[in-house]
Design a protein around this motif. Structure first.
Motif, PDB file in Angstrom:
ATOM      1  N   UNK A  20       0.812  -1.228   0.000  1.00  0.00           N
ATOM      2  CA  UNK A  20       0.000   0.000   0.000  1.00  0.00           C
ATOM      3  C   UNK A  20       0.839   1.270   0.000  1.00  0.00           C
ATOM      4  N   UNK A  21       1.972   1.235  -0.718  1.00  0.00           N
ATOM      5  CA  UNK A  21       2.812   2.415  -0.866  1.00  0.00           C
ATOM      6  C   UNK A  21       2.368   3.141  -2.133  1.00  0.00           C
ATOM      7  N   UNK A  22       2.119   4.423  -2.030  1.00  0.00           N
ATOM      8  CA  UNK A  22       1.678   5.202  -3.187  1.00  0.00           C
ATOM      9  C   UNK A  22       2.780   5.267  -4.240  1.00  0.00           C
ATOM     10  N   UNK A  23       2.375   5.234  -5.497  1.00  0.00           N
ATOM     11  CA  UNK A  23       3.331   5.323  -6.600  1.00  0.00           C
ATOM     12  C   UNK A  23       3.633   6.784  -6.910  1.00  0.00           C
ATOM     13  N   UNK A  24       4.304   7.448  -5.975  1.00  0.00           N
ATOM     14  CA  UNK A  24       4.690   8.841  -6.164  1.00  0.00           C
ATOM     15  C   UNK A  24       6.138   8.898  -6.638  1.00  0.00           C
TER      16      UNK A  24
END
Length: 105
Positions: A20-24
């Motif tokens: 659940x790590x954002x793809x930033x």
């Protein structure tokens, strides 16, 4: 120096989605620590990955196939090269200098 492969990047993206790590851009850049990634390239990656609608229900193989279908993403990935930083550790004991040259005595 070879560019990053789709398989390598898809594995990283898969792990990010799974946890659940954002793809930033900043998250992508931190995960690509062994690769030379400029901020502008990381930002382009963020935009292109968002266009692919990747999600945590996808397998790593499905993510790879989806990424391979994007010519723009592949072009961006071609700009990412493996870092060639080398670390040399030397231990010196005894007398003399620590210069690695051939000396004629």
């Amino acid at each position: 120096m070879e560019p990053i492969t789709t398989i390598a990047l898809s594995g990283i993206v898969y792990d990010m989605l799974k946890h659940s790590v954002l793809l930033t851009a900043s998250n992508i850049k931190s995960r690509l620590a062994d690769w030379l990634v400029e901020d502008t390239i990381a930002e382009k990656l963020e935009v292109e990955l968002a266009k692919l609608n990747l999600n945590d229900d996808m397998s790593e193989k499905a993510i790879t196939a989806t990424m391979n279908s994007s010519d723009t993403l592949l072009a961006i990935m071609g700009q990412i090269k493996r870092s060639t930083t080398s670390t040399i550790n030397q231990t010196h004991s005894g007398i003399g200098d620590n210069i690695a040259t051939i000396k004629n005595a």
